[in-house]
Every structure is written in C-alpha cells, then in structure tokens.
Design a protein around this motif. Structure first.
Motif, PDB file in Angstrom:
ATOM      1  N   ASP A  49       0.816  -1.216   0.000  1.00 33.15           N
ATOM      2  CA  ASP A  49       0.000   0.000   0.000  1.00 33.15           C
ATOM      3  C   ASP A  49       0.847   1.262   0.000  1.00 33.15           C
ATOM      4  OD1 ASP A  49      -2.298  -1.569   0.114  1.00 33.15           O
ATOM      5  OD2 ASP A  49      -2.322  -1.567   2.301  1.00 33.15           O
ATOM      6  N   HIS A  50       2.135   1.131   0.325  1.00 25.51           N
ATOM      7  CA  HIS A  50       3.024   2.286   0.394  1.00 25.51           C
ATOM      8  C   HIS A  50       3.858   2.470  -0.870  1.00 25.51           C
ATOM      9  CE1 HIS A  50       2.098   2.015   4.711  1.00 25.51           C
ATOM     10  NE2 HIS A  50       2.547   3.249   4.809  1.00 25.51           N
ATOM     11  N   LEU A  51       3.720   1.582  -1.852  1.00 27.54           N
ATOM     12  CA  LEU A  51       4.477   1.730  -3.096  1.00 27.54           C
ATOM     13  C   LEU A  51       3.671   2.550  -4.097  1.00 27.54           C
ATOM     14  CD1 LEU A  51       6.087  -1.786  -3.674  1.00 27.54           C
ATOM     15  CD2 LEU A  51       6.968   0.167  -2.388  1.00 27.54           C
ATOM     16  N   MET A  69      -0.358   9.405   0.166  1.00 30.00           N
ATOM     17  CA  MET A  69       0.465  10.287  -0.672  1.00 30.00           C
ATOM     18  C   MET A  69       0.469   9.801  -2.112  1.00 30.00           C
ATOM     19  SD  MET A  69       3.686  10.887   1.944  1.00 30.00           S
ATOM     20  CE  MET A  69       4.460  12.161   0.944  1.00 30.00           C
ATOM     21  N   ARG A  70       0.656  10.736  -3.040  1.00 30.55           N
ATOM     22  CA  ARG A  70       0.679  10.373  -4.458  1.00 30.55           C
ATOM     23  C   ARG A  70       2.017   9.778  -4.848  1.00 30.55           C
ATOM     24  NH1 ARG A  70       2.283  12.794  -9.318  1.00 30.55           N
ATOM     25  NH2 ARG A  70       1.007  12.172 -11.133  1.00 30.55           N
ATOM     26  N   ASP A  71       3.099  10.405  -4.409  1.00 32.03           N
ATOM     27  CA  ASP A  71       4.437  10.006  -4.853  1.00 32.03           C
ATOM     28  C   ASP A  71       5.241   9.381  -3.722  1.00 32.03           C
ATOM     29  OD1 ASP A  71       4.058  10.925  -7.426  1.00 32.03           O
ATOM     30  OD2 ASP A  71       4.821  12.937  -6.968  1.00 32.03           O
ATOM     31  N   VAL A  92      12.606   8.055 -13.974  1.00 35.42           N
ATOM     32  CA  VAL A  92      11.675   8.429 -12.907  1.00 35.42           C
ATOM     33  C   VAL A  92      12.219   9.690 -12.264  1.00 35.42           C
ATOM     34  CG1 VAL A  92      10.858   7.804 -10.603  1.00 35.42           C
ATOM     35  CG2 VAL A  92      10.760   6.126 -12.450  1.00 35.42           C
ATOM     36  N   VAL A  93      11.385  10.688 -12.152  1.00 38.82           N
ATOM     37  CA  VAL A  93      11.803  11.993 -11.616  1.00 38.82           C
ATOM     38  C   VAL A  93      11.011  12.304 -10.358  1.00 38.82           C
ATOM     39  CG1 VAL A  93      11.962  14.465 -12.051  1.00 38.82           C
ATOM     40  CG2 VAL A  93      12.387  12.833 -13.910  1.00 38.82           C
ATOM     41  N   ARG A  94      11.748  12.641  -9.306  1.00 37.35           N
ATOM     42  CA  ARG A  94      11.126  13.131  -8.076  1.00 37.35           C
ATOM     43  C   ARG A  94      11.876  14.396  -7.669  1.00 37.35           C
ATOM     44  NH1 ARG A  94       8.139   9.953  -9.599  1.00 37.35           N
ATOM     45  NH2 ARG A  94       7.059   8.246  -8.510  1.00 37.35           N
ATOM     46  N   PHE A  95      11.134  15.361  -7.190  1.00 39.31           N
ATOM     47  CA  PHE A  95      11.739  16.622  -6.776  1.00 39.31           C
ATOM     48  C   PHE A  95      11.900  16.641  -5.267  1.00 39.31           C
ATOM     49  CE2 PHE A  95       9.576  17.458 -10.787  1.00 39.31           C
ATOM     50  CZ  PHE A  95      10.628  17.985 -11.537  1.00 39.31           C
ATOM     51  N   SER A  96      12.905  17.367  -4.801  1.00 42.01           N
ATOM     52  CA  SER A  96      13.235  17.408  -3.385  1.00 42.01           C
ATOM     53  C   SER A  96      12.591  18.611  -2.718  1.00 42.01           C
ATOM     54  CB  SER A  96      14.754  17.459  -3.206  1.00 42.01           C
ATOM     55  OG  SER A  96      15.096  17.707  -1.869  1.00 42.01           O
ATOM     56  N   ALA A  97      12.347  18.475  -1.414  1.00 42.04           N
ATOM     57  CA  ALA A  97      11.845  19.604  -0.633  1.00 42.04           C
ATOM     58  C   ALA A  97      12.959  20.581  -0.287  1.00 42.04           C
ATOM     59  CB  ALA A  97      11.198  19.099   0.656  1.00 42.04           C
TER      60      ALA A  97
END
Length: 309
Positions: A69-71, A83-85, A125-130
């Motif tokens: 459920d967390h993937l 969460m979405r991402d 795969v792209v994820r942006f950082s806080a």
C-alpha cells in the motif's frame, strides 16, 4: 581512581553514586530501546526504523504487510499510503538498512523498489526534493549504494549520471560512495577512488573529548533526506567495521558515536536504527571473547564487586 565527595549543601538521603558494569562497549542501549518504544509517530520510515532499532521481528512483519500500500506507481516507497508520490531517499534507506540488519523485504516489493531506483538513477523516474538545493547527486549516490547490494551486475555507466566530486559532497554521500566502491571492486579506478574516499572521511573526523563529530557537520544535516550527523556517525561504523586499515580506530569511533547520544539515544529514528545495527556488527567482530575476572569499586567503606562469569 575517581575522587568522589558529597557536596556540602547536598540534601540528606538524595543523590548518590551509581556504578554499572557491562560486558560490551555498547551494552544493551536501554535509552534507545525506551525512546523507540515510546516514540509516538507512525510514518513508514518510523515504523521500519523502530522495528530494526528494537530488533522486533513482529513489528517488522507488520510494517512489511502494509508495504504494498506504500508503493507508488513507479515502485518508490511513500511515507503514508495517501500520498501520491513515493520518495527515492526513503526507498534507498529501507533497502540498505534492512540488508544490514538482516530483515527481509518481501521479494515482489523489493524487486519493484530496486527497479524504481534503477529508473531514478537513469532519469526515467523523476522526483523533486523539498530542499532548495541541488541534491540530485546526493540522492542518486544513496540509490546506487542500495543497488550495489544486489546480486545483479552493477552498471558502471550509472556513475555517468553523477558529477564524481566527493570532496564537495556532504559526509553521507562520501560514506555511500565508499560503500559502493567497497562492494564493486571492478569499477573504473577503484583502488584510487576508495583510497581517496577513506582520506576524505579521515580528514573530516573531529573528536572533542569522547564525542565524534565531522568538520562538515553544519552542512550535513539534510533533514528531508533523513540524514543527520548522528546517522552519519553510525553508518560510518557500519561502513568501516571490517576495513583492515580502520581496525585500530574502531573502538574510538564507537565511543565517539556513543558520545553523540543525548538522554541515552541518538537524534532521529534513522540514526537509532543505524546505531543498533552498527553496534551489533562491531560487537560480533570485536567483542567475541567473554569478559573474565572481577570488577570492584569502593567508596566510604562500601564495596561493589562483580565477578564475571
């Protein structure tokens, strides 16, 4: 010999001297255990870290039961199911700490997590950082450290996605880089690069009394990547535990890491999980011989003696 005297203004019947002996340098880490048992927050990282820190297989199994459920759609782990991402740093951490602790991640989910990190390193795969900084290289190094543990071949071309400038990296990335080189001896310029990484780590170590610090500590606190100076100190112990060149330094490094504790524990759940893993590995390597003889302490006509069995 330790001179001890009751203060002139001491309250009668209060205070005193407590003597405790332990067979191993780290002992049972009661402060860590109590902190993690009382810890009130329950994101996936915290649940997994607490299970490892307490060495509680039942807690770990419960966390793994909710892992699907967390993937997210790409296979990265989310802190919360809603969460979405997912987060690449969280995914890298879980794969690494679970492998070091000997806690199994279900095969299907582990494969998806690894495939997601490969896609992240390759830019698919792209994820942006806080963080308002250029931290992509740091995150990719962490992902490659997790991927270096796989049985599958490590693709040396992945390094092309990173500017290999370890002198400019935070300490966490230098430790990850050292671990990659340690596991992948066929990488280009391996001997030169691992020697340089060790020199950087030695140069950054800073001991104040019995506490270990880093010269880069002010810039090493990368909270949104779950990185702190405490977690760096403990992960460094894991990295160097079986390094021949660091054998004589290990007791001092362990005492220095323990000296970072406040109120008996380190500053984050991640740091406590790495600390428990690191000290277990240190003890298994360096503290196998049983303690023998007797330990005594005497004060004001009273004697404490412990005979080691």
């Amino acid at each position: 010999r330790m001179p001890v005297q009751r203060p002139a203004d001491a309250i009668a019947g209060r205070g005193g001297v407590n003597v405790q002996v332990q067979a191993k340098l780290a002992g049972e880490l009661p402060g860590v255990r109590d902190c993690l048992r009382r810890y009130p927050f329950t994101c996936f990282e915290q649940r997994a870290s607490i299970a490892i820190g307490l060495r509680d297989q039942a807690r770990w199994n419960a966390a793994m039961a909710t892992l699907p459920d967390h993937l997210d759609r790409d296979g990265l782990v989310k802190f919360w199911p809603v969460m979405r991402d997912g987060d690449d740093a969280l995914t890298s951490y879980l794969l690494s700490v679970a492998a070091e602790a000997g806690f199994a991640i279900p095969e299907r989910e582990r494969a998806r997590m690894e495939q997601a990190l490969v896609a992240f390193v390759e830019g698919r795969v792209v994820r942006f950082s806080a963080m308002p900084t250029a931290d992509l290289s740091i995150r990719r190094i962490a992902a490659l450290e997790a991927l270096s543990r796989r049985a599958e071949p490590f693709n040396a071309k992945w390094l092309d996605s990173i500017a290999l400038e370890p002198n400019l990296w935070p300490t966490s990335a230098v430790i990850d880089w050292y671990l990659i080189l340690k596991r992948q001896p066929k990488l280009p310029r391996h001997d030169e690069r691992i020697k340089a990484a060790e020199q950087i780590l030695r140069a950054r170590l800073n001991f104040q009394g019995t506490t270990m610090g880093f010269s880069t500590e002010k810039t090493d606190a990368l909270w949104c990547l779950m990185i702190s100076a405490d977690s760096n100190a403990n992960k460094l112990l894991v990295a160097l535990n079986d390094a021949p060149a660091w054998k004589d330094d290990m007791p001092r490094l362990v005492r220095g890491a323990l000296g970072r504790m406040q109120r008996g524990h380190w500053n984050t759940t991640v740091a406590n999980a790495w600390g428990v893993v690191a000290l277990a590995k240190f003890s298994a390597r360096f503290e196998t011989a049983p303690v023998t003889g007797a330990t005594s302490a005497a004060l004001a006509g009273q004697t404490f003696t412990h005979a080691w069995q």
